[in-house]
Design an enzyme around this catalytic site. Structure first.
Site, PDB file in Angstrom:
ATOM      1  N   LYS A   1      -7.104   3.497  -2.175  1.00 14.65           N
ATOM      2  CA  LYS A   1      -7.140   3.040  -0.620  1.00 14.65           C
ATOM      3  C   LYS A   1      -7.192   4.487  -0.193  1.00 14.65           C
ATOM      4  CE  LYS A   1      -4.692   1.977   3.639  1.00 14.65           C
ATOM      5  NZ  LYS A   1      -3.876   1.832   4.083  1.00 14.65           N
TER       6      LYS A   1
ATOM      7  N   ASP B   1       1.029  -1.157  -0.267  1.00 16.29           N
ATOM      8  CA  ASP B   1       0.112  -0.264  -0.011  1.00 16.29           C
ATOM      9  C   ASP B   1       1.026   1.171  -0.171  1.00 16.29           C
ATOM     10  OD1 ASP B   1      -1.949  -2.166   0.248  1.00 16.29           O
ATOM     11  OD2 ASP B   1      -3.095  -0.725   1.834  1.00 16.29           O
TER      12      ASP B   1
ATOM     13  N   LYS C   1     -10.682   0.618  -1.181  1.00 11.47           N
ATOM     14  CA  LYS C   1     -10.442  -0.152   0.190  1.00 11.47           C
ATOM     15  C   LYS C   1     -10.355   1.310   0.420  1.00 11.47           C
ATOM     16  CE  LYS C   1      -6.172  -1.228   3.451  1.00 11.47           C
ATOM     17  NZ  LYS C   1      -5.091  -1.842   3.279  1.00 11.47           N
TER      18      LYS C   1
END
Length: 249
Positions: free
Chosen positions: A171, A109, A200
């Protein structure tokens, strides 16, 4: 170091609880996250077959000793890149990716360079993301927008770049900013992506009501703390009917 055995789906677990667990990135990524926190996350993940555990880079190798079996149906390890501010050089981010993967990460990430986004330097942002995707492949990469600091236009621009360069997920947040996965910001992301890549949500997701609201907008992975995940799992074990959308899909 004794590994924690992953027994797969608990036979006493209802289907709703199991499905929720496979949407959770169980996270211990605060500055204060300790070895005990990492171990607790590994134990919870193994018990419920949670899809992944995300820890700070210094804990990745340790976590891999606790969760040695990875792959389909198992608990993956994830790690952050350029965390939490995104201001690392691209070369540094690439090296972080390689080290995380060497230590056992199967998802990364990456925090977008927030300052470059705010400065309107989208060529830099594009190359930053592209090189992380390239370095991670075939491990999937997510880009963290840190939506608290971005306006609608900036969110949309970075979402488009993420699609262009091959990011697998967008995300919302690191969990370090004042706000995280708000309905308002997630709605913008979902509208821009239109299902081309996944979303996300992370930051401030602490109860089932928030999970449901974000799920209805298209979020399919939830970055949550040990306490929040434990709370939602307990509620779903007793009341699976409180997440009807999960059983409808």
């Amino acid at each position: 170091m004794k590994a924690i055995k992953n027994k797969g789906q608990d036979k006493t677990m209802n289907e709703t609880t199991h499905r929720f667990a496979r949407l959770v990135d169980l996270s211990a990524v605060q500055a204060t996250s300790t070895e005990a926190d990492v171990r607790a996350c590994a134990e919870l993940a193994a018990r419920y077959n949670i899809i992944s555990v995300h820890v700070l880079p210094c804990w990745t190798r340790f976590l891999s000793t606790l969760l040695p079996q990875q792959g389909t149906g198992e608990v993956m390890i994830g790690g952050p890149v350029g965390f939490p501010g995104g201001g690392h050089t691209t070369d540094t981010k690439v090296q972080e990716v390689r080290q995380l993967i060497a230590d056992g990460a199967r998802e990364v990430d990456m925090v977008v360079n927030i300052g470059k986004v705010l400065s309107g330097d989208y060529d830099y942002v594009r190359e930053d993301l592209r090189r992380v995707v390239e370095a991670a492949a075939p491990v999937p990469a997510k880009v963290i927008l840190e939506t608290h600091y971005l306006n609608e236009e900036q969110i949309r621009r970075v979402c488009e770049i993420a699609v262009e360069v091959g990011m697998k997920w967008v995300k919302t947040s690191t969990g370090w900013a004042p706000t995280g996965a708000t309905v308002e910001k997630v709605r913008i992301i979902a509208d821009q992506l239109k299902g081309r890549i996944d979303i996300k949500g992370a930051g401030g997701i602490r109860d089932l009501a928030t999970v449901r609201a974000l799920y209805q907008l298209g979020v399919r992975r939830f970055g949550m703390s040990h306490g929040a995940v434990t709370k939602v799992l307990a509620e779903l074990e007793q009341h699976p009917e409180r997440f009807p959308e999960l059983n409808a899909d």
